[in-house]
Structure formats: C-alpha cells, structure tokens
Write a protein that holds these residues in place. Structure first.
Motif, mmCIF file in Angstrom:
data_model
loop_
_atom_site.group_PDB
_atom_site.id
_atom_site.type_symbol
_atom_site.label_atom_id
_atom_site.label_comp_id
_atom_site.label_asym_id
_atom_site.label_seq_id
_atom_site.Cartn_x
_atom_site.Cartn_y
_atom_site.Cartn_z
ATOM 1 N N THR A 91 -4.180 -49.658 26.566
ATOM 2 C CA THR A 91 -3.580 -49.909 25.284
ATOM 3 C C THR A 91 -3.266 -48.362 24.729
ATOM 4 O O THR A 91 -3.925 -47.601 24.487
ATOM 5 N N GLU A 145 0.412 -51.126 18.523
ATOM 6 C CA GLU A 145 -0.547 -51.297 19.622
ATOM 7 C C GLU A 145 0.339 -51.943 20.828
ATOM 8 O O GLU A 145 0.496 -53.150 20.618
ATOM 9 N N THR A 171 -0.184 -53.208 24.864
ATOM 10 C CA THR A 171 -1.094 -53.124 25.981
ATOM 11 C C THR A 171 -0.403 -53.449 27.264
ATOM 12 O O THR A 171 0.210 -54.421 27.068
#
Length: 294
Positions: A205, A287, A289
């Motif tokens: 991440t 974010e 990932t």
C-alpha cells in the motif's frame, strides 16, 4: 522522431505519430526503452511551411537544437533510430541527435515511415552519421500501412536476428489487482528482476499523489538491488506501473500530456489493464494497494 504534419494516426482512442507507433511495435517484440527526439523549436504544423523549412535545413546542413534530455546512451548496446522520410532523406533533427549522442561501436538499426517513396538514401546516412559497428538492414513502412504492420515488423526483426517475444505471444507476466478505496482494477506485473523483487512486498500500500494530469506517484520504504535497476527511460505508456530510482517511488501513468518527456528515468514493472479513466476523477491524494490476484 515525428512531426505533427501528416504523421498522425489514431489507435485505441490515442493519437500517435506513425513513427512512434512503429517504435512501440518494435518494443513489443524486443523490449527496451523509448526516447523521443524533440527539437527546442517545434516544427510547423502546416505542410507547406514544414516542407520549405526542411528543404532549407537540408540545403544549409543546419542541425536544429534538441530539447534537453538526460538520456544516457552508454547504457545501450543496440539502438533503433526511427524517423519519417523527408525529401528522400533523414530529417535534420535526427542528424542532430546522432551528432549529440555517441553511438560509436553500437548496433544501430534504422526504421522509417514514408508516403510511398521508400527509405531513399536514409539508411546509409544513418550508418555514416552514427559510426555504428553494425547497422542491419532497415525497415520502411508506408504511413497508411503502419496500423497493420505487426507481422511485417516481427518478420523483419527475425530476419535481422534481433528477436524478442513473437507477435501473438505475451511477455511473461503475473496478474495483480490495484485497489483504490472501493475501486478494484486489474493489472499485471512483469517477469523482470526488478518487478519480481518488488512483488515480494505485495500486498503493498502506497500513499500516492496526483501529478500533472498524467500520473499518481508515491514513495516506497524499500531499496531494490542495484543490479536490477536497468531498462529505464524518460517516456511512458498509458497504464504503466513504474519504479523511479532517482525519486525512490512508484507511479501509475494514465494519460499522455502535451510533453510526455519526464525529468527522470522510470522503469516499467507492470501495467494497469483496466479502464484508466477512473484516475481522472480521484482525489489528489489516495491510498493505492498492489496485490497478487486471487
């Protein structure tokens, strides 16, 4: 090297110069990096003006100044030189490139697009100006045939003995997912030393920031092995997932800006295969990932 006049084609809803499109076909077969030869002063978009300027540059043996670049040709043993044929010859901007960058002793391979008159004397010009140790037979494709030239390009590469993956096969790659909040995208990671090293950190991440309407980037807290940091360049394809040694970060590129030349080299490690338009509506910081697909 492309000029905008009479050189554009549209493929997969993207606008490309015919020479650039051929360059991408070559890279699909043999790998490598793309570098754009760009002049400090753009060429005119009007055909008559461009023709007259080209004739003037050729008559005066004028070498136009190139846009600043951090290209390091010492990293490469084989260099493909691509260009549109102007007045049966190599554009002066390409000669500027060969004058500025030392390709002495390398394998230099010419390829070109044209409007029906072939390569002219351009191959010999490239051989002489590059001081190449080897210069295999070039490939000339008429501009109208570029979109369907995949097999022609592959057969040529086979004939001159520079072979990578064959047309119709894919580079070895592993399926991954790219998750951004509730959005889940498909992608692949390549079977290269750098990509496989980074894959060991998955699920990974990264806090990423949008930049320039073209990419999301973010720093990572690991340092890949130096011997794996090869194959970089200062251009990108839409969808590329990259690692940048200079800035110690990863990025996802989703759109081509007006000037697609980057200030630093990036190394492709994979690509997003889903619709890239989702990146256009993301927050400025997100974010993201990266994980192996289940």
């Amino acid at each position: 090297m492309d000029a905008t006049t009479s050189a554009s084609i549209v493929a997969d809803e993207e606008n490309y110069g015919t020479t650039e499109y051929m360059a991408r076909m070559i890279r699909e077969n043999v790998g490598g990096d793309l570098h754009l030869i760009q002049t400090q002063e753009p060429y005119p978009t009007d055909f008559d003006e461009l023709r007259d300027l080209n004739h003037s540059e050729m008559a005066e043996n004028y070498l136009p100044a190139l846009a600043e670049s951090n290209l390091d040709t010492s990293r490469y043993d084989t260099v493909f030189i691509g260009y549109p044929v102007w007045a049966t010859e190599v554009p002066q901007a390409v000669l500027s490139f060969l004058n500025e960058y030392d390709l002495t002793g390398k394998t230099v391979v010419p390829f070109c697009t044209h409007d029906g008159y072939g390569a002219g004397g351009s191959y010999e010009t490239i051989r002489e100006a590059s001081h190449a140790a080897e210069s295999p037979d070039g490939l000339a494709v008429e501009a109208k045939d570029v979109l369907t030239a995949e097999n022609t390009v592959a057969a040529w590469l086979e004939e001159i003995g520079i072979r990578g993956k064959s047309v119709g096969t894919e580079m070895t790659e592993t399926a991954i997912t790219i998750t951004i909040g509730d959005i889940v995208l498909d992608g692949v990671i390549y079977d290269t030393a750098l990509a496989q090293e980074i894959k060991e950190y998955f699920p990974l991440t990264i806090s990423m920031s949008g930049f320039g309407g073209r990419e999301y980037y973010g720093g990572v807290d690991f340092y890949p092995a130096a011997e794996n940091l090869a194959g970089g360049g200062n251009t990108f394809d839409n969808g590329d997932i990259t690692y940048c040694e200079a800035h110690h970060n990863m990025a996802v590129f989703y759109a081509q800006p007006e000037n697609p030349v980057l200030s630093v080299d990036v190394i492709p490690i994979g690509r997003v295969t889903s619709d890239l338009s989702v990146f256009e509506n993301l927050e400025s910081r997100v974010e993201i990932t990266f994980s192996l697909a289940e």
